[in-house]
Design a protein around this motif. Structure first.
Motif, PDB file in Angstrom:
ATOM      1  N   GLY A 173       1.806  -5.019 -10.684  1.00 22.68           N
ATOM      2  CA  GLY A 173       0.597  -5.552 -11.299  1.00 22.68           C
ATOM      3  C   GLY A 173      -0.395  -6.147 -10.326  1.00 22.68           C
ATOM      4  O   GLY A 173      -1.486  -6.552 -10.721  1.00 22.68           O
ATOM      5  N   GLU A 174      -0.070  -6.191  -9.069  1.00 25.79           N
ATOM      6  CA  GLU A 174      -0.955  -6.777  -8.061  1.00 25.79           C
ATOM      7  C   GLU A 174      -1.756  -5.675  -7.364  1.00 25.79           C
ATOM      8  O   GLU A 174      -1.382  -4.502  -7.397  1.00 25.79           O
ATOM      9  CB  GLU A 174      -0.148  -7.603  -7.056  1.00 25.79           C
ATOM     10  CG  GLU A 174       0.607  -8.767  -7.674  1.00 25.79           C
ATOM     11  CD  GLU A 174      -0.300  -9.770  -8.359  1.00 25.79           C
ATOM     12  OE1 GLU A 174      -1.403 -10.056  -7.844  1.00 25.79           O
ATOM     13  OE2 GLU A 174       0.083 -10.278  -9.428  1.00 25.79           O
ATOM     14  N   PRO A 175      -2.861  -6.024  -6.714  1.00 26.97           N
ATOM     15  CA  PRO A 175      -3.777  -5.015  -6.169  1.00 26.97           C
ATOM     16  C   PRO A 175      -3.201  -4.085  -5.102  1.00 26.97           C
ATOM     17  O   PRO A 175      -3.693  -2.968  -4.943  1.00 26.97           O
ATOM     18  CB  PRO A 175      -4.940  -5.828  -5.597  1.00 26.97           C
ATOM     19  CG  PRO A 175      -4.550  -7.251  -5.650  1.00 26.97           C
ATOM     20  CD  PRO A 175      -3.356  -7.383  -6.530  1.00 26.97           C
ATOM     21  N   LEU A 176      -2.190  -4.504  -4.364  1.00 30.37           N
ATOM     22  CA  LEU A 176      -1.646  -3.670  -3.289  1.00 30.37           C
ATOM     23  C   LEU A 176      -0.368  -2.924  -3.682  1.00 30.37           C
ATOM     24  O   LEU A 176       0.258  -2.286  -2.842  1.00 30.37           O
ATOM     25  CB  LEU A 176      -1.377  -4.534  -2.048  1.00 30.37           C
ATOM     26  CG  LEU A 176      -2.591  -5.283  -1.492  1.00 30.37           C
ATOM     27  CD1 LEU A 176      -2.194  -6.151  -0.315  1.00 30.37           C
ATOM     28  CD2 LEU A 176      -3.695  -4.311  -1.111  1.00 30.37           C
ATOM     29  N   HIS A 177       0.002  -2.986  -4.952  1.00 30.11           N
ATOM     30  CA  HIS A 177       1.242  -2.352  -5.398  1.00 30.11           C
ATOM     31  C   HIS A 177       1.259  -0.847  -5.116  1.00 30.11           C
ATOM     32  O   HIS A 177       2.309  -0.280  -4.804  1.00 30.11           O
ATOM     33  CB  HIS A 177       1.482  -2.616  -6.884  1.00 30.11           C
ATOM     34  CG  HIS A 177       2.811  -2.131  -7.361  1.00 30.11           C
ATOM     35  ND1 HIS A 177       3.990  -2.748  -7.001  1.00 30.11           N
ATOM     36  CD2 HIS A 177       3.150  -1.081  -8.137  1.00 30.11           C
ATOM     37  CE1 HIS A 177       5.003  -2.100  -7.556  1.00 30.11           C
ATOM     38  NE2 HIS A 177       4.528  -1.087  -8.248  1.00 30.11           N
ATOM     39  N   GLY A 178       0.113  -0.204  -5.177  1.00 34.86           N
ATOM     40  CA  GLY A 178       0.019   1.237  -4.917  1.00 34.86           C
ATOM     41  C   GLY A 178       0.471   1.635  -3.517  1.00 34.86           C
ATOM     42  O   GLY A 178       0.843   2.789  -3.288  1.00 34.86           O
ATOM     43  N   LEU A 179       0.454   0.687  -2.582  1.00 33.55           N
ATOM     44  CA  LEU A 179       0.904   0.984  -1.219  1.00 33.55           C
ATOM     45  C   LEU A 179       2.382   1.363  -1.170  1.00 33.55           C
ATOM     46  O   LEU A 179       2.838   1.955  -0.196  1.00 33.55           O
ATOM     47  CB  LEU A 179       0.670  -0.221  -0.300  1.00 33.55           C
ATOM     48  CG  LEU A 179      -0.782  -0.596  -0.035  1.00 33.55           C
ATOM     49  CD1 LEU A 179      -0.851  -1.902   0.756  1.00 33.55           C
ATOM     50  CD2 LEU A 179      -1.498   0.515   0.692  1.00 33.55           C
ATOM     51  N   LEU A 180       3.132   1.026  -2.210  1.00 33.18           N
ATOM     52  CA  LEU A 180       4.564   1.323  -2.243  1.00 33.18           C
ATOM     53  C   LEU A 180       4.850   2.788  -2.575  1.00 33.18           C
ATOM     54  O   LEU A 180       5.996   3.234  -2.450  1.00 33.18           O
ATOM     55  CB  LEU A 180       5.273   0.423  -3.253  1.00 33.18           C
ATOM     56  CG  LEU A 180       5.266  -1.062  -2.914  1.00 33.18           C
ATOM     57  CD1 LEU A 180       5.862  -1.877  -4.047  1.00 33.18           C
ATOM     58  CD2 LEU A 180       6.009  -1.313  -1.625  1.00 33.18           C
ATOM     59  N   CYS A 181       3.808   3.530  -2.996  1.00 35.47           N
ATOM     60  CA  CYS A 181       3.946   4.970  -3.270  1.00 35.47           C
ATOM     61  C   CYS A 181       5.110   5.268  -4.212  1.00 35.47           C
ATOM     62  O   CYS A 181       5.872   6.218  -4.000  1.00 35.47           O
ATOM     63  CB  CYS A 181       4.099   5.758  -1.975  1.00 35.47           C
ATOM     64  SG  CYS A 181       2.696   5.609  -0.872  1.00 35.47           S
ATOM     65  N   GLY A 182       5.289   4.447  -5.223  1.00 36.72           N
ATOM     66  CA  GLY A 182       6.329   4.684  -6.210  1.00 36.72           C
ATOM     67  C   GLY A 182       7.724   4.243  -5.810  1.00 36.72           C
ATOM     68  O   GLY A 182       8.694   4.580  -6.494  1.00 36.72           O
ATOM     69  N   ALA A 183       7.873   3.503  -4.728  1.00 37.31           N
ATOM     70  CA  ALA A 183       9.200   3.001  -4.327  1.00 37.31           C
ATOM     71  C   ALA A 183       9.812   2.242  -5.505  1.00 37.31           C
ATOM     72  O   ALA A 183       9.129   1.459  -6.160  1.00 37.31           O
ATOM     73  CB  ALA A 183       9.096   2.090  -3.113  1.00 37.31           C
ATOM     74  N   PRO A 184      11.091   2.465  -5.769  1.00 36.15           N
ATOM     75  CA  PRO A 184      11.696   1.839  -6.946  1.00 36.15           C
ATOM     76  C   PRO A 184      11.954   0.337  -6.777  1.00 36.15           C
ATOM     77  O   PRO A 184      12.374  -0.118  -5.720  1.00 36.15           O
ATOM     78  CB  PRO A 184      13.017   2.596  -7.108  1.00 36.15           C
ATOM     79  CG  PRO A 184      13.326   3.144  -5.759  1.00 36.15           C
ATOM     80  CD  PRO A 184      12.007   3.386  -5.084  1.00 36.15           C
ATOM     81  N   LEU A 185      11.707  -0.372  -7.865  1.00 36.60           N
ATOM     82  CA  LEU A 185      12.053  -1.784  -7.943  1.00 36.60           C
ATOM     83  C   LEU A 185      13.568  -1.879  -8.072  1.00 36.60           C
ATOM     84  O   LEU A 185      14.162  -1.247  -8.942  1.00 36.60           O
ATOM     85  CB  LEU A 185      11.379  -2.426  -9.159  1.00 36.60           C
ATOM     86  CG  LEU A 185      11.733  -3.875  -9.460  1.00 36.60           C
ATOM     87  CD1 LEU A 185      11.193  -4.815  -8.387  1.00 36.60           C
ATOM     88  CD2 LEU A 185      11.199  -4.270 -10.831  1.00 36.60           C
TER      89      LEU A 185
END
Length: 136
Positions: A13-25
């Motif tokens: 939900g934060e602005p830089l979350h897309g940098l993870l390229c879908g890495a799983p939580l």
């Protein structure tokens, strides 16, 4: 893949979350109670390991591909932070971004250890800013 603890702008939900390229939580978790937590210039959080007086800090653990860590996540980190290894609440280890040493080189560090959660700190700051703009 590398386990990476996040506690700021790359969480869900934060602005830089897309940098993870879908890495799983992997987990919503916290650090072991061995860290102080700072707002660096009010813009981003910084973890600082301490021998005494630490607290558990909230965050999220992701399983990040090494190329995503190298090419996307680390280059986006502010220069005041550096990659390190932390202890999580369950005693395991993870990568995380730590406040770069020496700490005295930063313009403004606000100790937010008592809040222990970046989102909570930002929410409180937003409330204070909104209240200060309301006319009497």
């Amino acid at each position: 893949m590398a386990l990476m603890f996040l506690n700021g702008g790359a969480m869900r939900g934060e602005p830089l979350h897309g940098l993870l390229c879908g890495a799983p939580l992997v987990a919503v978790t916290s650090t072991a109670p061995k860290y102080r937590f700072y707002a660096v210039g009010g813009a981003f959080p910084g973890l600082c390991p301490v021998a005494h007086g630490g607290q558990a800090i909230a965050g999220e653990l992701y399983d990040v591909p090494m190329d995503v860590l190298r090419d996307r996540l680390l280059p986006a980190e502010p220069p005041a932070l550096e990659l390190g290894v932390i202890e999580l609440a369950d005693g395991s280890s993870s990568f995380a971004m730590l406040l770069r040493r020496p700490y005295t080189s930063f313009a403004q560090l606000t100790d937010i250890t008592s809040v222990a959660d970046w989102r909570e700190f930002v929410s409180r700051e937003s409330t204070v800013d909104t209240e200060s703009r309301v006319s009497p």
